[in-house]
Write a protein that holds these residues in place. Structure first.
Motif, PDB file in Angstrom:
ATOM      1  N   ALA A   1       0.843  -1.197   0.000  1.00  0.00           N
ATOM      2  CA  ALA A   1       0.000   0.000   0.000  1.00  0.00           C
ATOM      3  C   ALA A   1       0.877   1.246   0.000  1.00  0.00           C
ATOM      4  O   ALA A   1       1.952   1.272   0.584  1.00  0.00           O
ATOM      5  N   ARG A   2       0.397   2.257  -0.644  1.00  0.00           N
ATOM      6  CA  ARG A   2       1.125   3.511  -0.771  1.00  0.00           C
ATOM      7  C   ARG A   2       1.152   4.236   0.573  1.00  0.00           C
ATOM      8  O   ARG A   2       0.137   4.377   1.239  1.00  0.00           O
ATOM      9  N   PHE A   3       2.321   4.713   0.961  1.00  0.00           N
ATOM     10  CA  PHE A   3       2.481   5.473   2.202  1.00  0.00           C
ATOM     11  C   PHE A   3       2.814   6.913   1.828  1.00  0.00           C
ATOM     12  O   PHE A   3       3.777   7.173   1.130  1.00  0.00           O
ATOM     13  N   ASP A   4       1.998   7.852   2.259  1.00  0.00           N
ATOM     14  CA  ASP A   4       2.246   9.247   1.939  1.00  0.00           C
ATOM     15  C   ASP A   4       2.093  10.094   3.200  1.00  0.00           C
ATOM     16  O   ASP A   4       2.018   9.574   4.309  1.00  0.00           O
ATOM     17  N   TRP A   5       2.038  11.377   3.044  1.00  0.00           N
ATOM     18  CA  TRP A   5       2.009  12.302   4.170  1.00  0.00           C
ATOM     19  C   TRP A   5       0.777  12.129   5.042  1.00  0.00           C
ATOM     20  O   TRP A   5       0.805  12.444   6.226  1.00  0.00           O
ATOM     21  N   ARG A   6      -0.312  11.621   4.469  1.00  0.00           N
ATOM     22  CA  ARG A   6      -1.529  11.438   5.276  1.00  0.00           C
ATOM     23  C   ARG A   6      -1.310  10.407   6.380  1.00  0.00           C
ATOM     24  O   ARG A   6      -1.877  10.525   7.465  1.00  0.00           O
ATOM     25  N   GLY A   7      -0.495   9.394   6.114  1.00  0.00           N
ATOM     26  CA  GLY A   7      -0.164   8.415   7.145  1.00  0.00           C
ATOM     27  C   GLY A   7       0.616   9.032   8.290  1.00  0.00           C
ATOM     28  O   GLY A   7       0.378   8.732   9.464  1.00  0.00           O
ATOM     29  N   VAL A   8       1.543   9.914   7.969  1.00  0.00           N
ATOM     30  CA  VAL A   8       2.320  10.600   8.998  1.00  0.00           C
ATOM     31  C   VAL A   8       1.409  11.529   9.810  1.00  0.00           C
ATOM     32  O   VAL A   8       1.495  11.579  11.040  1.00  0.00           O
ATOM     33  N   VAL A   9       0.516  12.242   9.131  1.00  0.00           N
ATOM     34  CA  VAL A   9      -0.417  13.139   9.827  1.00  0.00           C
ATOM     35  C   VAL A   9      -1.339  12.339  10.749  1.00  0.00           C
ATOM     36  O   VAL A   9      -1.579  12.733  11.901  1.00  0.00           O
ATOM     37  N   ALA A  10      -1.840  11.207  10.275  1.00  0.00           N
ATOM     38  CA  ALA A  10      -2.718  10.374  11.107  1.00  0.00           C
ATOM     39  C   ALA A  10      -1.972   9.867  12.338  1.00  0.00           C
ATOM     40  O   ALA A  10      -2.517   9.888  13.455  1.00  0.00           O
ATOM     41  N   ARG A  11      -0.732   9.434  12.158  1.00  0.00           N
ATOM     42  CA  ARG A  11       0.069   8.974  13.295  1.00  0.00           C
ATOM     43  C   ARG A  11       0.362  10.140  14.252  1.00  0.00           C
ATOM     44  O   ARG A  11       0.369   9.964  15.468  1.00  0.00           O
ATOM     45  N   GLY A  12       0.607  11.323  13.692  1.00  0.00           N
ATOM     46  CA  GLY A  12       0.851  12.497  14.524  1.00  0.00           C
ATOM     47  C   GLY A  12      -0.368  12.883  15.341  1.00  0.00           C
ATOM     48  O   GLY A  12      -0.259  13.204  16.524  1.00  0.00           O
ATOM     49  N   LEU A  13      -1.527  12.859  14.712  1.00  0.00           N
ATOM     50  CA  LEU A  13      -2.757  13.183  15.436  1.00  0.00           C
ATOM     51  C   LEU A  13      -3.047  12.158  16.522  1.00  0.00           C
ATOM     52  O   LEU A  13      -3.491  12.510  17.621  1.00  0.00           O
ATOM     53  N   PHE A  14      -2.796  10.888  16.235  1.00  0.00           N
ATOM     54  CA  PHE A  14      -2.987   9.850  17.246  1.00  0.00           C
ATOM     55  C   PHE A  14      -2.042  10.075  18.428  1.00  0.00           C
ATOM     56  O   PHE A  14      -2.453   9.999  19.591  1.00  0.00           O
ATOM     57  N   SER A  15      -0.781  10.384  18.140  1.00  0.00           N
ATOM     58  CA  SER A  15       0.193  10.636  19.208  1.00  0.00           C
ATOM     59  C   SER A  15      -0.196  11.856  20.036  1.00  0.00           C
ATOM     60  O   SER A  15      -0.121  11.833  21.267  1.00  0.00           O
ATOM     61  N   LEU A  16      -0.613  12.931  19.353  1.00  0.00           N
ATOM     62  CA  LEU A  16      -1.060  14.125  20.080  1.00  0.00           C
ATOM     63  C   LEU A  16      -2.267  13.815  20.961  1.00  0.00           C
ATOM     64  O   LEU A  16      -2.357  14.286  22.101  1.00  0.00           O
ATOM     65  N   PHE A  17      -3.213  13.030  20.434  1.00  0.00           N
ATOM     66  CA  PHE A  17      -4.398  12.681  21.211  1.00  0.00           C
ATOM     67  C   PHE A  17      -4.014  11.928  22.481  1.00  0.00           C
ATOM     68  O   PHE A  17      -4.501  12.254  23.572  1.00  0.00           O
ATOM     69  N   ILE A  18      -3.157  10.925  22.364  1.00  0.00           N
ATOM     70  CA  ILE A  18      -2.779  10.126  23.537  1.00  0.00           C
ATOM     71  C   ILE A  18      -2.055  10.992  24.559  1.00  0.00           C
ATOM     72  O   ILE A  18      -2.352  10.954  25.755  1.00  0.00           O
ATOM     73  N   VAL A  19      -1.090  11.794  24.119  1.00  0.00           N
ATOM     74  CA  VAL A  19      -0.303  12.611  25.044  1.00  0.00           C
ATOM     75  C   VAL A  19      -1.184  13.647  25.737  1.00  0.00           C
ATOM     76  O   VAL A  19      -1.147  13.794  26.959  1.00  0.00           O
ATOM     77  N   PHE A  20      -2.010  14.367  24.959  1.00  0.00           N
ATOM     78  CA  PHE A  20      -2.830  15.417  25.559  1.00  0.00           C
ATOM     79  C   PHE A  20      -4.059  14.865  26.278  1.00  0.00           C
ATOM     80  O   PHE A  20      -4.630  15.554  27.110  1.00  0.00           O
ATOM     81  N   ALA A  21      -4.475  13.648  25.981  1.00  0.00           N
ATOM     82  CA  ALA A  21      -5.556  13.035  26.749  1.00  0.00           C
ATOM     83  C   ALA A  21      -5.065  12.651  28.137  1.00  0.00           C
ATOM     84  O   ALA A  21      -5.802  12.754  29.115  1.00  0.00           O
ATOM     85  N   LEU A  22      -3.823  12.238  28.230  1.00  0.00           N
ATOM     86  CA  LEU A  22      -3.261  11.869  29.530  1.00  0.00           C
ATOM     87  C   LEU A  22      -3.098  13.097  30.420  1.00  0.00           C
ATOM     88  O   LEU A  22      -3.521  13.093  31.571  1.00  0.00           O
ATOM     89  N   TYR A  23      -2.501  14.162  29.878  1.00  0.00           N
ATOM     90  CA  TYR A  23      -2.374  15.405  30.647  1.00  0.00           C
ATOM     91  C   TYR A  23      -2.260  16.588  29.692  1.00  0.00           C
ATOM     92  O   TYR A  23      -1.574  16.521  28.679  1.00  0.00           O
ATOM     93  N   ASN A  24      -2.916  17.668  30.040  1.00  0.00           N
ATOM     94  CA  ASN A  24      -2.751  18.951  29.372  1.00  0.00           C
ATOM     95  C   ASN A  24      -3.118  20.037  30.367  1.00  0.00           C
ATOM     96  O   ASN A  24      -3.868  19.800  31.312  1.00  0.00           O
ATOM     97  N   PRO A  25      -2.593  21.234  30.194  1.00  0.00           N
ATOM     98  CA  PRO A  25      -2.828  22.284  31.195  1.00  0.00           C
ATOM     99  C   PRO A  25      -4.215  22.929  31.149  1.00  0.00           C
ATOM    100  O   PRO A  25      -4.510  23.781  31.968  1.00  0.00           O
ATOM    101  N   SER A  26      -5.084  22.507  30.246  1.00  0.00           N
ATOM    102  CA  SER A  26      -6.404  23.127  30.151  1.00  0.00           C
ATOM    103  C   SER A  26      -7.330  22.718  31.293  1.00  0.00           C
ATOM    104  O   SER A  26      -8.314  23.389  31.560  1.00  0.00           O
ATOM    105  N   GLY A  27      -7.028  21.610  31.953  1.00  0.00           N
ATOM    106  CA  GLY A  27      -7.892  21.125  33.023  1.00  0.00           C
ATOM    107  C   GLY A  27      -8.817  20.007  32.577  1.00  0.00           C
ATOM    108  O   GLY A  27      -9.563  19.460  33.383  1.00  0.00           O
ATOM    109  N   TYR A  28      -8.806  19.668  31.301  1.00  0.00           N
ATOM    110  CA  TYR A  28      -9.629  18.585  30.766  1.00  0.00           C
ATOM    111  C   TYR A  28      -8.721  17.473  30.273  1.00  0.00           C
ATOM    112  O   TYR A  28      -8.399  17.372  29.087  1.00  0.00           O
ATOM    113  N   SER A  29      -8.264  16.640  31.192  1.00  0.00           N
ATOM    114  CA  SER A  29      -7.397  15.519  30.846  1.00  0.00           C
ATOM    115  C   SER A  29      -7.709  14.356  31.789  1.00  0.00           C
ATOM    116  O   SER A  29      -8.453  14.503  32.765  1.00  0.00           O
ATOM    117  N   TYR A  30      -7.117  13.215  31.489  1.00  0.00           N
ATOM    118  CA  TYR A  30      -7.334  12.044  32.337  1.00  0.00           C
ATOM    119  C   TYR A  30      -6.834  12.308  33.751  1.00  0.00           C
ATOM    120  O   TYR A  30      -7.492  11.947  34.727  1.00  0.00           O
TER     121      TYR A  30
END
Length: 138
Positions: free
Chosen positions: A4-33
């Protein structure tokens, strides 16, 4: 590797997933796990289940990044994040050393490290034809 073809959308999807996990665990907004966990004993079993899920995802991301990038690659990603942060701070006129800015940039850098770990093998395979495998001993 799949054909299967791997392009920038795969990197963006992986980046968004990583951001979601990190910021879901803790973020300074007060809405985190972590904020939800410290809020009290309501929804105790849901907090345990979601905590186990987040912990598993975080450990898998860490193990993948560490296994693929090794120490040198992790240092290179960290140096890139420091350089990018300092450059953005200089261009925008803000200080990266302010406590909240430093915290957010640290969380974004951790997500960048995870994204690099998830994407490196695919990018290296597409550019150089090198496949990364892991030997499993019995």
């Amino acid at each position: 590797m799949s054909a299967a073809r791997f392009d920038w959308r795969g990197v963006v999807a992986r980046g968004l997933f990583s951001l979601f996990i990190v910021f879901a665990l803790y973020n300074p907004s007060g809405y985190s796990y972590l904020h939800w966990l410290l809020d009290g004993f309501a929804w105790f079993w849901a907090k345990i289940a979601i905590g186990a899920l987040l912990c598993t995802a975080l450990l898998l991301l860490w193990k993948t990044a560490r296994g693929v990038l090794k120490r040198r690659g992790m240092i290179l990603v960290a140096l890139f994040c420091i350089g990018a942060g300092m450059t953005l701070g200089q261009l925008s006129g803000t200080s990266l050393l302010a406590p909240e800015s430093l915290l957010i940039w640290g969380l974004v850098s951790l997500a960048a490290l995870f994204t690099a770990g998830l994407s490196y093998s695919h990018i290296d395979h597409r550019l150089g034809g090198i496949s990364h495998t892991e030997e499993v001993g019995k």
